[in-house]
Design a protein around this motif. Structure first.
Motif, short mmCIF file in Angstrom:
data_model
loop_
_atom_site.label_atom_id
_atom_site.label_comp_id
_atom_site.label_asym_id
_atom_site.label_seq_id
_atom_site.Cartn_x
_atom_site.Cartn_y
_atom_site.Cartn_z
N THR A 178 4.36 -33.91 43.69
CA THR A 178 5.67 -33.78 43.05
C THR A 178 5.66 -34.29 41.60
OG1 THR A 178 6.46 -35.97 43.75
CG2 THR A 178 6.78 -34.13 45.28
N TYR A 179 4.52 -34.81 41.16
CA TYR A 179 4.41 -35.35 39.81
C TYR A 179 3.70 -34.38 38.87
CZ TYR A 179 5.74 -39.99 41.50
OH TYR A 179 6.42 -41.06 42.03
N ARG B 177 7.74 -37.50 36.55
CA ARG B 177 8.50 -36.53 37.33
C ARG B 177 8.58 -35.23 36.55
NH1 ARG B 177 8.40 -37.54 42.63
NH2 ARG B 177 9.22 -39.60 43.16
N PRO B 178 8.71 -34.10 37.23
CA PRO B 178 8.67 -32.81 36.54
C PRO B 178 9.80 -32.60 35.53
CG PRO B 178 8.32 -32.53 38.89
CD PRO B 178 8.75 -33.95 38.68
N TRP C 253 3.46 -29.91 38.06
CA TRP C 253 3.27 -30.44 39.41
C TRP C 253 2.48 -29.48 40.30
CZ3 TRP C 253 5.18 -27.91 43.72
CH2 TRP C 253 6.08 -26.86 43.46
N ASN D 126 -4.00 -30.85 44.60
CA ASN D 126 -2.98 -31.66 45.27
C ASN D 126 -3.40 -32.08 46.68
OD1 ASN D 126 -1.39 -31.58 43.01
ND2 ASN D 126 0.05 -30.06 43.81
#
Length: 125
Positions: A31-32, A100-101, A53, A74
């Protein structure tokens, strides 16, 4: 929260290659958005590369475009920086960072709350 550990740095001759890795802890790595930055002696830390991400978009500093490639896996919680055609001016401590995106500013240090400890890359002429 995510913890980051870089590896793969070392000493290489000009024109050579290195691949840096950044291993992340936690189940939320996917999610990063991830970035690579570097800091040479006596200079400020600067942006090198960024990957979204899901790996869909990548961005590079002009100084490394065409020579460096950022990628991520990932499933392995890892982001990579393949560095080819290295130059003495690439000598620096290289850091990976996570954000964070949302929020934009992929090249802004202040937008990345999580950082690794850095790995030294030295390119000899």
């Amino acid at each position: 929260q995510v913890q980051l550990v870089e590896s793969g740095g070392g000493l290489v001759q000009a024109g050579g290659s290195l691949r840096l890795s950044c291993a992340a802890s936690g189940r939320t790595f996917g999610t990063y958005a991830m970035g690579w930055f570097r800091q040479a002696p006596g200079k400020e830390r600067e942006f090198v590369a960024h990957i979204d991400w899901n790996g869909g978009n990548t961005y590079y500093a002009d100084s490394v475009k065409g020579r460096f490639t950022i990628s991520r896996d990932n499933a392995k919680n890892t982001v990579y920086l393949q560095m080819n055609s290295l130059k003495p001016e690439d000598t620096a401590v290289y850091y990976c960072a996570a954000k964070r995106p949302w929020g934009g500013g992929y090249d802004l240090i202040g937008n990345y709350p999580y950082w690794g400890q850095g790995t030294q890359v030295t390119v000899s002429s």
